[in-house]
Design a protein around this motif. Structure first.
Motif, short mmCIF file in Angstrom:
data_model
loop_
_atom_site.label_atom_id
_atom_site.label_comp_id
_atom_site.label_asym_id
_atom_site.label_seq_id
_atom_site.Cartn_x
_atom_site.Cartn_y
_atom_site.Cartn_z
N HIS A 82 -13.80 -2.06 -1.07
CA HIS A 82 -15.10 -1.60 -0.58
C HIS A 82 -15.57 -0.39 -1.39
CE1 HIS A 82 -18.30 -0.99 2.37
NE2 HIS A 82 -17.94 0.28 2.45
N MET A 83 -14.63 0.39 -1.90
CA MET A 83 -14.94 1.57 -2.72
C MET A 83 -15.19 1.18 -4.17
SD MET A 83 -12.10 4.06 -0.91
CE MET A 83 -11.77 4.92 -2.40
N GLY A 84 -15.08 -0.11 -4.49
CA GLY A 84 -15.35 -0.59 -5.84
C GLY A 84 -14.16 -0.56 -6.78
N MET A 85 -12.98 -0.32 -6.27
CA MET A 85 -11.78 -0.23 -7.11
C MET A 85 -11.03 -1.57 -7.10
SD MET A 85 -10.74 3.60 -5.81
CE MET A 85 -9.37 3.81 -6.92
N HIS A 86 -11.67 -2.58 -7.62
CA HIS A 86 -11.16 -3.94 -7.54
C HIS A 86 -9.90 -4.16 -8.37
CE1 HIS A 86 -14.60 -5.27 -5.20
NE2 HIS A 86 -15.33 -4.49 -6.00
N ALA A 87 -9.85 -3.63 -9.57
CA ALA A 87 -8.68 -3.83 -10.44
C ALA A 87 -7.43 -3.21 -9.81
CB ALA A 87 -8.93 -3.23 -11.82
N GLU A 88 -7.57 -2.02 -9.25
CA GLU A 88 -6.44 -1.36 -8.62
C GLU A 88 -5.95 -2.15 -7.40
OE1 GLU A 88 -9.32 0.00 -9.51
OE2 GLU A 88 -8.92 1.82 -10.67
N ALA A 89 -6.90 -2.63 -6.60
CA ALA A 89 -6.55 -3.42 -5.43
C ALA A 89 -5.88 -4.72 -5.83
CB ALA A 89 -7.79 -3.70 -4.58
N ASP A 90 -6.39 -5.36 -6.87
CA ASP A 90 -5.79 -6.62 -7.34
C ASP A 90 -4.35 -6.42 -7.80
OD1 ASP A 90 -8.21 -7.89 -6.82
OD2 ASP A 90 -8.82 -7.98 -8.93
N LYS A 91 -4.09 -5.32 -8.47
CA LYS A 91 -2.73 -5.04 -8.94
C LYS A 91 -1.76 -4.87 -7.77
CE LYS A 91 -0.03 -1.99 -11.88
NZ LYS A 91 0.02 -0.86 -12.78
N ILE A 92 -2.17 -4.10 -6.79
CA ILE A 92 -1.31 -3.88 -5.61
C ILE A 92 -1.14 -5.18 -4.83
CG2 ILE A 92 -1.08 -2.64 -3.44
CD1 ILE A 92 -2.73 -0.34 -4.84
N GLU A 93 -2.22 -5.91 -4.64
CA GLU A 93 -2.12 -7.18 -3.90
C GLU A 93 -1.22 -8.16 -4.64
OE1 GLU A 93 -4.87 -10.38 -1.49
OE2 GLU A 93 -5.84 -9.05 -2.93
N GLY A 94 -1.30 -8.19 -5.95
CA GLY A 94 -0.42 -9.06 -6.74
C GLY A 94 1.05 -8.72 -6.52
N ALA A 95 1.35 -7.43 -6.45
CA ALA A 95 2.73 -6.99 -6.20
C ALA A 95 3.19 -7.41 -4.81
CB ALA A 95 2.83 -5.47 -6.37
N ILE A 96 2.32 -7.27 -3.82
CA ILE A 96 2.66 -7.69 -2.46
C ILE A 96 2.94 -9.19 -2.43
CG2 ILE A 96 1.77 -7.99 -0.11
CD1 ILE A 96 0.12 -5.36 -0.62
N HIS A 97 2.06 -9.98 -3.01
CA HIS A 97 2.24 -11.44 -3.01
C HIS A 97 3.52 -11.84 -3.75
CE1 HIS A 97 -2.17 -12.66 -2.03
NE2 HIS A 97 -1.68 -11.78 -1.19
N ALA A 98 3.82 -11.17 -4.86
CA ALA A 98 5.03 -11.49 -5.62
C ALA A 98 6.28 -11.25 -4.78
CB ALA A 98 5.07 -10.67 -6.91
N VAL A 99 6.30 -10.14 -4.06
CA VAL A 99 7.46 -9.83 -3.22
C VAL A 99 7.57 -10.84 -2.08
CG1 VAL A 99 8.44 -8.13 -1.62
CG2 VAL A 99 7.53 -7.39 -3.83
N LEU A 100 6.46 -11.17 -1.46
CA LEU A 100 6.49 -12.16 -0.38
C LEU A 100 6.93 -13.53 -0.89
CD1 LEU A 100 3.22 -11.20 1.55
CD2 LEU A 100 5.58 -10.89 2.34
N ALA A 122 10.37 -2.67 -2.95
CA ALA A 122 10.23 -3.87 -3.78
C ALA A 122 8.81 -4.01 -4.30
CB ALA A 122 10.65 -5.11 -2.98
N ILE A 123 7.83 -3.68 -3.45
CA ILE A 123 6.43 -3.72 -3.89
C ILE A 123 6.18 -2.67 -4.97
CG2 ILE A 123 4.03 -3.32 -3.17
CD1 ILE A 123 4.89 -4.48 -0.38
N ILE A 124 6.68 -1.47 -4.76
CA ILE A 124 6.52 -0.40 -5.75
C ILE A 124 7.17 -0.79 -7.06
CG2 ILE A 124 7.18 1.98 -6.31
CD1 ILE A 124 6.89 2.54 -3.21
N ASP A 125 8.36 -1.39 -6.99
CA ASP A 125 9.04 -1.84 -8.21
C ASP A 125 8.20 -2.87 -8.96
OD1 ASP A 125 11.15 -0.16 -7.66
OD2 ASP A 125 12.44 -1.74 -6.86
N ARG A 126 7.54 -3.76 -8.24
CA ARG A 126 6.67 -4.77 -8.86
C ARG A 126 5.48 -4.13 -9.56
NH1 ARG A 126 7.67 -10.31 -9.57
NH2 ARG A 126 9.33 -10.79 -8.10
N LEU A 127 5.01 -3.03 -9.02
CA LEU A 127 3.88 -2.33 -9.65
C LEU A 127 4.29 -1.73 -10.99
CD1 LEU A 127 2.36 -0.46 -6.60
CD2 LEU A 127 1.31 -2.32 -7.89
N ASP A 128 5.55 -1.39 -11.12
CA ASP A 128 6.04 -0.79 -12.36
C ASP A 128 6.36 -1.82 -13.44
OD1 ASP A 128 5.82 1.77 -11.30
OD2 ASP A 128 7.87 1.78 -10.53
N MET A 129 6.29 -3.10 -13.10
CA MET A 129 6.62 -4.16 -14.08
C MET A 129 5.47 -4.40 -15.03
SD MET A 129 8.56 -6.90 -11.69
CE MET A 129 10.24 -7.12 -12.13
#
Length: 129
Positions: A82-100, A122-129
Motif C-alpha cells: 500500500h506504501m508502494g514498496m512492491h519489490a521489497e514486499a515481493d522479496k519478503i513474500e517470496g522468502a515466506i513462500h519458499a520456507v512454507l 528460516a525466512i530471514i535466512d531465505r532473504l539473505d540468499m
C-alpha cells in the motif's frame, strides 16, 4: 454466497457485509487456505491503512514459541505494498513462500514442529540468499 465461496471461490472478487458476518466468513476463508495463522487482513482507505492478522491474541500460547507469524507478516506486506514498496514486499513474500513450500521449518498449526523463532529465522535466512 457462502456455498459459492467454498465450492468455487474464484467466482467471487469482493464481498460486502456487516462486521459480524464478515468475521464469520473470514474464519471460513481461513479454513480454506490452512487456518487463521495464515490469514492476513488489511483495511484500506484513501489515506489510511490498518494491517492486522485475522486471528486473535492466543493467550494460551503466549511465550511458548508456538505462534505462527505468517498472518501478521503477510498483513504487514499488504501495508508495505500500500506504501508502494512492491519489490521489497515481493522479496519478503517470496522468502515466506519458499520456507512454507520447503516444509522443514513450519509451525505446528500447519503440520510442522518448528518454533516461532525457527520459522522466522528460516525466512530471514531465505532473504539473505
Amino acid at each position: 454466497c457462502a456455498s459459492f465461496l467454498v465450492a468455487t471461490p474464484s467466482r467471487l472478487d469482493v464481498m460486502v457485509m456487516p462486521n459480524l458476518y464478515g468475521d464469520i466468513i473470514s474464519d471460513l476463508c481461513a479454513g480454506l487456505i490452512g487456518g487463521l495463522g495464515l490469514t492476513p487482513s488489511c483495511n484500506m482507505g484513501e489515506s489510511t491503512c490498518l494491517a492486522e492478522a485475522v486471528h486473535g491474541t492466543a493467550p494460551d500460547i503466549v511465550g511458548k514459541g508456538l505462534a505462527n507469524p505468517t498472518a501478521l507478516l503477510m498483513s504487514g506486506l499488504m501495508m508495505v505494498r500500500h506504501m508502494g514498496m512492491h519489490a521489497e514486499a515481493d522479496k519478503i513474500e517470496g522468502a515466506i513462500h519458499a520456507v512454507l513450500e520447503e516444509g522443514k521449518y513450519v509451525t505446528g498449526d500447519i503440520g510442522g514442529k518448528a518454533s516461532t523463532k525457527d520459522y522466522t529465522n528460516a525466512i530471514i535466512d531465505r532473504l539473505d540468499m
